[in-house]
Design an enzyme around this catalytic site. Structure first.
Site, PDB file in Angstrom:
ATOM      1  N   TYR A  74      12.017 -44.121  36.599  1.00  0.00           N
ATOM      2  CA  TYR A  74      11.372 -43.754  34.842  1.00  0.00           C
ATOM      3  C   TYR A  74      12.278 -45.154  33.414  1.00  0.00           C
ATOM      4  O   TYR A  74      11.051 -45.330  33.134  1.00  0.00           O
ATOM      5  CB  TYR A  74      12.336 -42.430  34.682  1.00  0.00           C
ATOM      6  CG  TYR A  74      11.322 -41.987  32.910  1.00  0.00           C
ATOM      7  CD1 TYR A  74      10.414 -40.772  33.040  1.00  0.00           C
ATOM      8  CD2 TYR A  74      11.783 -41.733  31.908  1.00  0.00           C
ATOM      9  CE1 TYR A  74       9.660 -40.479  31.923  1.00  0.00           C
ATOM     10  CE2 TYR A  74      11.103 -41.637  30.689  1.00  0.00           C
ATOM     11  CZ  TYR A  74      10.475 -41.447  30.696  1.00  0.00           C
ATOM     12  OH  TYR A  74       9.410 -40.183  30.123  1.00  0.00           O
ATOM     13  N   PHE A 136     -12.985 -56.917  17.942  1.00  0.00           N
ATOM     14  CA  PHE A 136     -13.507 -55.652  19.195  1.00  0.00           C
ATOM     15  C   PHE A 136     -13.877 -54.591  18.405  1.00  0.00           C
ATOM     16  O   PHE A 136     -13.267 -54.700  17.184  1.00  0.00           O
ATOM     17  CB  PHE A 136     -12.333 -56.394  20.688  1.00  0.00           C
ATOM     18  CG  PHE A 136     -12.994 -55.578  21.307  1.00  0.00           C
ATOM     19  CD1 PHE A 136     -14.094 -55.898  22.169  1.00  0.00           C
ATOM     20  CD2 PHE A 136     -11.682 -53.845  21.098  1.00  0.00           C
ATOM     21  CE1 PHE A 136     -14.226 -55.431  23.118  1.00  0.00           C
ATOM     22  CE2 PHE A 136     -12.873 -53.180  22.034  1.00  0.00           C
ATOM     23  CZ  PHE A 136     -13.248 -54.052  23.139  1.00  0.00           C
ATOM     24  N   ASP A 137     -14.711 -54.293  19.023  1.00  0.00           N
ATOM     25  CA  ASP A 137     -15.079 -52.850  18.194  1.00  0.00           C
ATOM     26  C   ASP A 137     -13.752 -51.410  18.083  1.00  0.00           C
ATOM     27  O   ASP A 137     -13.636 -51.336  16.815  1.00  0.00           O
ATOM     28  CB  ASP A 137     -16.123 -52.195  18.404  1.00  0.00           C
ATOM     29  CG  ASP A 137     -15.975 -52.445  20.045  1.00  0.00           C
ATOM     30  OD1 ASP A 137     -14.855 -52.659  20.819  1.00  0.00           O
ATOM     31  OD2 ASP A 137     -17.341 -51.049  21.356  1.00  0.00           O
ATOM     32  N   ASP A 227      -5.507 -61.358  20.417  1.00  0.00           N
ATOM     33  CA  ASP A 227      -5.865 -60.458  21.279  1.00  0.00           C
ATOM     34  C   ASP A 227      -6.587 -61.388  22.198  1.00  0.00           C
ATOM     35  O   ASP A 227      -7.780 -61.914  22.414  1.00  0.00           O
ATOM     36  CB  ASP A 227      -7.389 -60.209  19.956  1.00  0.00           C
ATOM     37  CG  ASP A 227      -7.595 -58.049  20.884  1.00  0.00           C
ATOM     38  OD1 ASP A 227      -7.565 -58.660  21.528  1.00  0.00           O
ATOM     39  OD2 ASP A 227      -8.474 -57.429  20.240  1.00  0.00           O
ATOM     40  N   ALA A 229      -7.332 -60.207  25.491  1.00  0.00           N
ATOM     41  CA  ALA A 229      -8.294 -60.127  26.814  1.00  0.00           C
ATOM     42  C   ALA A 229      -9.019 -60.546  27.697  1.00  0.00           C
ATOM     43  O   ALA A 229      -8.328 -61.245  28.570  1.00  0.00           O
ATOM     44  CB  ALA A 229      -9.569 -58.893  26.466  1.00  0.00           C
ATOM     45  N   LYS A 270      -9.486 -56.744  31.437  1.00  0.00           N
ATOM     46  CA  LYS A 270      -9.862 -58.450  32.056  1.00  0.00           C
ATOM     47  C   LYS A 270      -9.942 -59.554  32.658  1.00  0.00           C
ATOM     48  O   LYS A 270     -10.561 -59.508  33.872  1.00  0.00           O
ATOM     49  CB  LYS A 270     -11.008 -59.048  30.427  1.00  0.00           C
ATOM     50  CG  LYS A 270     -12.081 -57.977  29.318  1.00  0.00           C
ATOM     51  CD  LYS A 270     -11.163 -56.416  30.015  1.00  0.00           C
ATOM     52  CE  LYS A 270     -12.288 -56.005  28.117  1.00  0.00           C
ATOM     53  NZ  LYS A 270     -11.971 -55.439  27.153  1.00  0.00           N
ATOM     54  N   HIS A 463     -22.911 -44.941  19.590  1.00  0.00           N
ATOM     55  CA  HIS A 463     -23.928 -45.511  21.103  1.00  0.00           C
ATOM     56  C   HIS A 463     -23.632 -44.347  22.439  1.00  0.00           C
ATOM     57  O   HIS A 463     -24.527 -44.856  23.577  1.00  0.00           O
ATOM     58  CB  HIS A 463     -24.287 -46.811  21.414  1.00  0.00           C
ATOM     59  CG  HIS A 463     -22.286 -47.219  20.696  1.00  0.00           C
ATOM     60  ND1 HIS A 463     -21.416 -47.130  20.005  1.00  0.00           N
ATOM     61  CD2 HIS A 463     -21.772 -47.821  22.105  1.00  0.00           C
ATOM     62  CE1 HIS A 463     -20.250 -47.737  20.197  1.00  0.00           C
ATOM     63  NE2 HIS A 463     -20.241 -48.186  22.037  1.00  0.00           N
TER      64      HIS A 463
HETATM   65  C1  LIG Z   1     -11.685 -55.131  26.128  1.00  0.00           C
HETATM   66  C2  LIG Z   1     -10.517 -55.185  24.906  1.00  0.00           C
HETATM   67  C3  LIG Z   1     -10.812 -54.309  23.966  1.00  0.00           C
HETATM   68  C4  LIG Z   1      -9.721 -52.817  23.505  1.00  0.00           C
HETATM   69  O1  LIG Z   1      -9.241 -52.895  25.342  1.00  0.00           O
HETATM   70  P1  LIG Z   1      -9.481 -51.484  26.027  1.00  0.00           P
HETATM   71  O2  LIG Z   1      -8.346 -52.113  27.700  1.00  0.00           O
HETATM   72  O3  LIG Z   1     -10.672 -51.383  26.603  1.00  0.00           O
HETATM   73  O4  LIG Z   1      -8.496 -50.348  25.797  1.00  0.00           O
HETATM   74  C5  LIG Z   1      -9.466 -54.516  22.643  1.00  0.00           C
HETATM   75  N1  LIG Z   1      -9.671 -56.531  22.799  1.00  0.00           N
HETATM   76  C6  LIG Z   1     -10.886 -57.372  22.702  1.00  0.00           C
HETATM   77  C7  LIG Z   1     -10.831 -58.234  22.338  1.00  0.00           C
HETATM   78  C8  LIG Z   1     -10.944 -56.606  24.598  1.00  0.00           C
HETATM   79  O5  LIG Z   1     -12.060 -57.373  24.982  1.00  0.00           O
END
Ligand SMILES: *Cc1c(COP(=O)(O)O)cnc(C)c1O
Length: 471
Positions: A74, A136-137, A227, A229, A270, A463
């Site tokens: 844990y 990112f959204d 950010d 990914a 990603k 969407h």
């Molecule tokens: C996918 C993504 C996120 C969010 O990540 P999740 O793993 O889908 O929660 C944030 N920023 C970027 C640039 C992303 O591609």
């Protein structure tokens, strides 16, 4: 193998996931049942799934093997230290908090950074503005629900499918600095540098641009979050396109890139190649208070900060995925596969955004000029593509953008794009040829594709669950 024109996939496929072939009649019924919304299709009814590359790709043998080493303690698990050590070696960051995915990191760091400005400077969060090359959204969503206004300061060519540029993901540095001055630097709790820039079509940010952005951030004492990914794809583009770094390895470029931020947030689904996982890391102890507050928030939201919602095995797998995702041959193949699809589509007259890292973006506005934005041309194209070839793609346009929360009017969208996202090591070149052939069939009957109107429109993030019908 230098003298071959086309190199095949640099891996062997050892596990088979069967897919179903369906008839056109079957698919026409399925998409109507799904309310003309590919998100609502069953995966079983999809032949080639290009909805996202997030957590949908293949994992490597080394990643699979690493899972067996999981220490499921844990707290203070050995697997946590494996992950922390990988982060330290690859990015040079001292402190690591695992999270269940990217937005798990966002729901922690965003409220903490905004609260810090409120507390230390006595500011009203409704007046705060946050900047990014493009949010990112989910990053935008977390910023907004915490009261801040988002401002995307991207270069002007970012969304112009008619223009080529090496680094369409770059910040417009003047807009960034002018924007900061306009609201007052104390009202800017953070800057997010998104690599690659997902919303502009997986377009890279150059090292020169990151460095200049970070200089501005330091001048005004604003923390920068990378950010992350698609950190490895971004490094690959830098190596290929920014002359000073031609001889650098992906590892060296990655390490260098992370000097120009204070924290990193990562969706590990990603480039780090895991089906589920995320990271929130801090470069050093300059944001020690933020780090401690994030750890506390992690406990209540994600889990104890040495597992953050991940199993021990999953942390081991992620530690290996961070390295495997930086493989030079592998990145070359991946970027080349996306370029192959974009070139193939362009050759038959389908206009696309220039090839980026993880997806082809078809300009549906140009292909279906008879469908107005409020009848969602790119979404109509997604439905047509499914009917033709059982291919599932996703709209990045007016439907995704939504309405102005104040007036209820549809927001004007800079481009109506259809995203064909390529999962890692999952589909072969034959699949790419099949997709191109499907577009060739679509093209001749494009003028018959009809626009769509809502039968059910959810108030937020519409969407995902909207239902529509052909007009
Ligand atoms: C996918 C993504 C996120 C969010 O990540 P999740 O793993 O889908 O929660 C944030 N920023 C970027 C640039 C992303 O591609």
């Amino acid at each position: 193998m230098e003298n071959f024109k086309h190199l095949p996939e640099p891996f062997r496929i050892r596990v088979i996931e069967p897919v179903k072939r369906t008839t056109r009649a079957y698919r026409e019924e399925a998409i109507v049942k799904a309310g003309m919304n590919p998100f609502l299709l069953d995966s079983e009814d999809v032949f080639i799934d290009l909805l996202t590359d997030s957590g949908t790709g293949a994992v490597t043998q080394n990643m699979q093997a690493a899972m067996l080493r999981g220490d499921e303690a844990y707290s203070g698990s050995r697997s946590y230290y494996a992950l922390r050590d990988a982060v330290k070696q690859i990015f040079g960051y001292d402190y690591t908090i695992p999270t269940h995915q990217g937005r798990g990191a966002e729901q922690i760091y965003i409220p903490v950074l905004i609260r810090k400005r409120e507390r230390e400077k006595g500011l009203n969060r409704q007046k705060m503005v946050v900047f990014s090359n493009y949010f990112f959204d989910t990053t935008q969503g977390h910023s907004q629900i915490n009261g801040a206004t988002v401002n995307n300061v991207h270069v002007s060519e970012a969304f112009d499918t008619g223009v080529y540029a090496d680094f369409k993901g770059n910040f417009d540095l003047d807009k960034l600095e002018q924007g900061i001055l306009a609201v007052g630097a104390e009202h800017v709790p953070y800057i997010v540098c998104t690599i690659t820039c997902n919303s502009a079509g997986g377009q890279p940010v150059s090292l020169a641009n990151m460095r200049a952005m970070y200089d501005i951030a330091r001048k005004y004492d604003i923390p920068v979050i990378m950010d992350s990914a698609r950190f490895a794809e971004n490094a690959y583009f830098i190596q290929q396109r920014e002359p000073e770094y031609r001889d650098w390895t992906i590892e060296q470029i990655t390490y260098e890139s992370y000097k120009y931020a204070d924290m990193l947030a990562m969706s590990a689904k990603k480039d780090a190649m895991v089906p589920m996982g995320g990271l929130l890391c801090f470069k050093d102890n300059s944001l020690e208070d933020v780090y401690h507050e994030c750890r506390s928030l992690c406990v209540v939201q994600e889990g104890f900060p040495t597992y953050g919602g991940l199993e021990g095995g999953a942390m081991e797998r992620l530690a290996v995925g961070l390295y495997d995702g930086m493989n030079q041959d592998w990145l070359a193949y991946r970027i080349q596969q996306v370029a192959y699809l974009v070139n193939g589509l362009s050759d038959i007259g389908i206009v696309c955004q220039q090839a980026g890292g993880h997806a082809a973006f078809v300009d549906a506005g140009k292909l279906l000029p008879h469908i107005p934005a409020y009848q969602f041309p790119a979404h109509a194209l997604a439905c047509a593509l499914y009917k033709v070839g059982g291919i599932r793609a996703v709209e990045i346009g007016s439907l995704l953008l939504g309405r102005d929360p104040k007036t209820g009017e549809q927001l004007p969208c800079p481009a109506e794009l259809l995203r064909l996202t390529i999962p890692r090591a999952t589909y072969t070149q034959t699949h790419m040829d099949f997709i191109i052939e499907a577009f060739d069939q679509l093209k001749s009957t494009a003028s018959l594709i009809r626009g769509l109107t809502f039968t059910y429109e959810p108030p937020v993030l519409r969407h995902f669950t909207a239902r529509l019908t052909e007009v």
